[in-house]
Scaffold this active site. Structure first.
Site, PDB file in Angstrom:
ATOM      1  N   GLY A  12       1.047  -1.384   0.446  1.00  0.00           N
ATOM      2  CA  GLY A  12       0.180   0.201  -0.093  1.00  0.00           C
ATOM      3  C   GLY A  12       1.141   1.031  -0.441  1.00  0.00           C
ATOM      4  O   GLY A  12       1.613   1.303   0.343  1.00  0.00           O
ATOM      5  N   THR A 113       6.502  -7.018   2.346  1.00  0.00           N
ATOM      6  CA  THR A 113       7.005  -6.573   1.631  1.00  0.00           C
ATOM      7  C   THR A 113       8.668  -7.049   1.702  1.00  0.00           C
ATOM      8  O   THR A 113       9.567  -7.575   1.287  1.00  0.00           O
ATOM      9  CB  THR A 113       7.661  -4.714   0.705  1.00  0.00           C
ATOM     10  OG1 THR A 113       6.415  -4.517   0.691  1.00  0.00           O
ATOM     11  CG2 THR A 113       8.291  -4.396   0.477  1.00  0.00           C
ATOM     12  N   THR A 133       4.840   1.689   6.157  1.00  0.00           N
ATOM     13  CA  THR A 133       3.277   1.824   6.424  1.00  0.00           C
ATOM     14  C   THR A 133       3.288   2.405   7.493  1.00  0.00           C
ATOM     15  O   THR A 133       3.521   2.808   8.623  1.00  0.00           O
ATOM     16  CB  THR A 133       3.235  -0.084   6.535  1.00  0.00           C
ATOM     17  OG1 THR A 133       1.828   0.187   6.971  1.00  0.00           O
ATOM     18  CG2 THR A 133       4.201  -0.459   7.843  1.00  0.00           C
ATOM     19  N   ASP A 135       0.540   1.384   9.092  1.00  0.00           N
ATOM     20  CA  ASP A 135       0.424   0.727  10.155  1.00  0.00           C
ATOM     21  C   ASP A 135       1.298   0.694  11.213  1.00  0.00           C
ATOM     22  O   ASP A 135       0.920   0.333  12.346  1.00  0.00           O
ATOM     23  CB  ASP A 135      -0.775  -0.766   9.815  1.00  0.00           C
ATOM     24  CG  ASP A 135      -1.183  -0.433   8.332  1.00  0.00           C
ATOM     25  OD1 ASP A 135      -2.046   0.585   8.362  1.00  0.00           O
ATOM     26  OD2 ASP A 135      -0.945  -1.519   7.921  1.00  0.00           O
ATOM     27  N   GLN A 302      -6.554   8.105   4.507  1.00  0.00           N
ATOM     28  CA  GLN A 302      -5.133   8.368   5.628  1.00  0.00           C
ATOM     29  C   GLN A 302      -4.028   8.456   5.226  1.00  0.00           C
ATOM     30  O   GLN A 302      -2.927   8.563   5.959  1.00  0.00           O
ATOM     31  CB  GLN A 302      -5.603   7.299   6.730  1.00  0.00           C
ATOM     32  CG  GLN A 302      -6.599   7.643   7.610  1.00  0.00           C
ATOM     33  CD  GLN A 302      -7.659   6.083   8.649  1.00  0.00           C
ATOM     34  OE1 GLN A 302      -7.146   6.419   9.373  1.00  0.00           O
ATOM     35  NE2 GLN A 302      -7.886   5.574   7.555  1.00  0.00           N
TER      36      GLN A 302
HETATM   37  O1  F6P Z   1      -0.489  -1.585   5.156  1.00  0.00           O
HETATM   38  C1  F6P Z   1      -1.969  -0.060   5.120  1.00  0.00           C
HETATM   39  C2  F6P Z   1      -3.986  -0.527   4.931  1.00  0.00           C
HETATM   40  O2  F6P Z   1      -3.962   0.196   4.734  1.00  0.00           O
HETATM   41  C3  F6P Z   1      -4.035  -0.787   5.742  1.00  0.00           C
HETATM   42  O3  F6P Z   1      -4.633  -0.002   6.704  1.00  0.00           O
HETATM   43  C4  F6P Z   1      -5.203  -1.441   4.896  1.00  0.00           C
HETATM   44  O4  F6P Z   1      -5.445  -2.713   5.710  1.00  0.00           O
HETATM   45  C5  F6P Z   1      -4.727  -1.741   3.947  1.00  0.00           C
HETATM   46  O5  F6P Z   1      -3.243  -1.431   3.629  1.00  0.00           O
HETATM   47  C6  F6P Z   1      -5.988  -1.107   3.208  1.00  0.00           C
HETATM   48  O6  F6P Z   1      -5.240  -1.982   1.540  1.00  0.00           O
HETATM   49  P1  F6P Z   1      -5.746  -1.771  -0.149  1.00  0.00           P
HETATM   50  O7  F6P Z   1      -5.671   0.003  -0.178  1.00  0.00           O
HETATM   51  O8  F6P Z   1      -5.027  -2.996  -0.548  1.00  0.00           O
HETATM   52  O9  F6P Z   1      -7.475  -2.479   0.256  1.00  0.00           O
END
Ligand code: F6P
Length: 377
Positions: A12, A113, A133, A135, A302
């Site tokens: 992401g 990754t 990330t 997260d 976010q």
């Molecule tokens: O890992 C970052 C993140 O934004 C997480 O918080 C979330 O669960 C996920 O990616 C969402 O993924 P995508 O953008 O592939 O929907």
């Protein structure tokens, strides 16, 4: 001969990626006379040999940009979607690494990754990684870049929701990202003075939350802010999830392909059935408290936009240090943040691990001390 370094961004997107690309590339070009090539869209671009030359003109004015100029994807080298199938393209990726005469490849990403990069390192490629990330769940580093910006964005959003919750005497339930870790919900929840914070690390009981909201009502506070991490689970769901995870481990240990397939299906069903978990919680709280409740899901807001000053500094210094480590011959490692310095942590020490919030973390203690409810009674 000048060294030739490749960079890719995978997983992401996250604020600070361009600051890291700039930090790596400018340090390489200006201080070490190295050449830099970017690969587009993560490991897929390396497989398809889609490159981007990163010279000084490209690097100028990207520091403050959100996203990644290289593009990103969640594609894995060993499970690349090709047509209707998933194909192991690791050999093609290794060939392209050598075809481009790379001396090292820097993979910037989160937990997934790190795993994918480790697999390539095991195939003999010189790999370094950087932890990014929103997260903040990458093991081995104090912090990941992107997290600080996302926490600021979520905090500002919750601040705004506070005033409307107050005016309408409502419960506002805010869902924030964070995957299976509660860092973002906890950080933004504490910073915005949330009344309830629900994180995956602490399974909740909806009745406890309703009781906390009612207590606030009795004290004359006819509104409440409930911050929910997307991975938060009720006590009942948490029990079921743990049983599924145990079954998965057992099937793996017993190399039972049929049981593995079944448990993966059950896990997918479990996740699908809980897609609207936070909406359901919002309805349940309305019923249990008699207060109107509204849900806001912050989602990808976010991850977007300009990185905070903290993330720009962090990504820049990680990028610069990464080139220093490459120059010193370090390989097969993630460049981790350790206070004001960095450390090269061997990838095998961190892959497959996730940094969740420890239950005795000072942010949890502080939140409990100021009366925040975690739904655990
Ligand atoms: O890992 C970052 C993140 O934004 C997480 O918080 C979330 O669960 C996920 O990616 C969402 O993924 P995508 O953008 O592939 O929907």
């Amino acid at each position: 001969m000048n060294k030739h370094i490749g960079i890719l961004t995978a997983g992401g997107d996250s604020p600070g990626l361009n600051a890291a690309i700039r930090g790596i590339s400018k340090t390489a070009i200006l201080s070490y006379k190295m050449n830099i090539t970017g690969f587009r869209d993560g490991f897929r671009g390396l497989m398809e040999n889609r490159t981007m030359r990163l010279d000084m003109s490209v690097l100028s004015s990207i520091l403050t940009l959100g996203g990644t100029i290289l593009g990103t994807s969640r594609d894995k080298p060993h499970r690349m979607p090709v047509g209707q199938e998933f194909v192991d393209m690791t050999d093609v990726i290794c060939d392209n690494y050598y075809r481009n005469n790379l001396d090292a490849l820097i993979c910037i990403g989160g937990g997934g990754t790190q795993k994918n990069a480790y697999r390539l390192a095991q195939r003999g490629l010189n790999i370094l990684t950087l932890p990014k990330t929103i997260d903040n769940d990458v093991a081995g580093t104090d912090v990941t870049f992107g997290f600080h910006t996302a926490m600021e964005i979520a905090t500002e959003a919750i601040d705004r929701l506070h005033s409307t919750a107050h005016s309408h005497h409502r419960i506002i339930v805010v869902e924030v990202m964070g995957h299976n870790a509660g860092w973002l919900a906890l950080g933004a929840g504490v910073a915005s003075g949330a009344d309830v914070i629900l994180i995956p690390e602490i399974p909740y009981d909806p009745v406890e939350i309703a009781t906390a909201i009612r207590k606030r009502q009795h004290r004359g506070n006819n509104f409440s802010i409930v911050v929910v991490a997307e991975g938060a689970l009720s006590k009942t769901d948490h029990k079921q999830y743990n049983e599924l995870k145990k079954r998965k481990l057992q099937a793996k240990a017993e190399k039972d392909a049929k049981a593995r397939k079944k448990v993966n299906e059950d896990l997918n069903l479990f996740r699908t059935q809980r897609t609207n978990n936070t909406l359901k919680l919002s309805h349940d709280l309305e019923e249990m408290t008699g207060l109107e409740s509204r849900l806001t899901i912050l989602g990808h807001l976010q991850r977007g936009g300009t990185p905070s000053a903290t993330d720009r500094v962090l990504a820049t210094r990680l990028g610069c240090d990464c080139i220093k480590y490459i120059n010193d011959g370090v390989t097969g490692a993630m460049i981790a943040v350790k206070g004001e310095t960095t450390q090269a942590i061997p990838l095998e020490k961190i892959v497959g691990q996730r940094l969740v919030v420890p239950l005795d973390h000072s942010w949890i203690t502080a939140a409990r001390n100021v009366g925040t409810c975690f739904g655990d009674g």
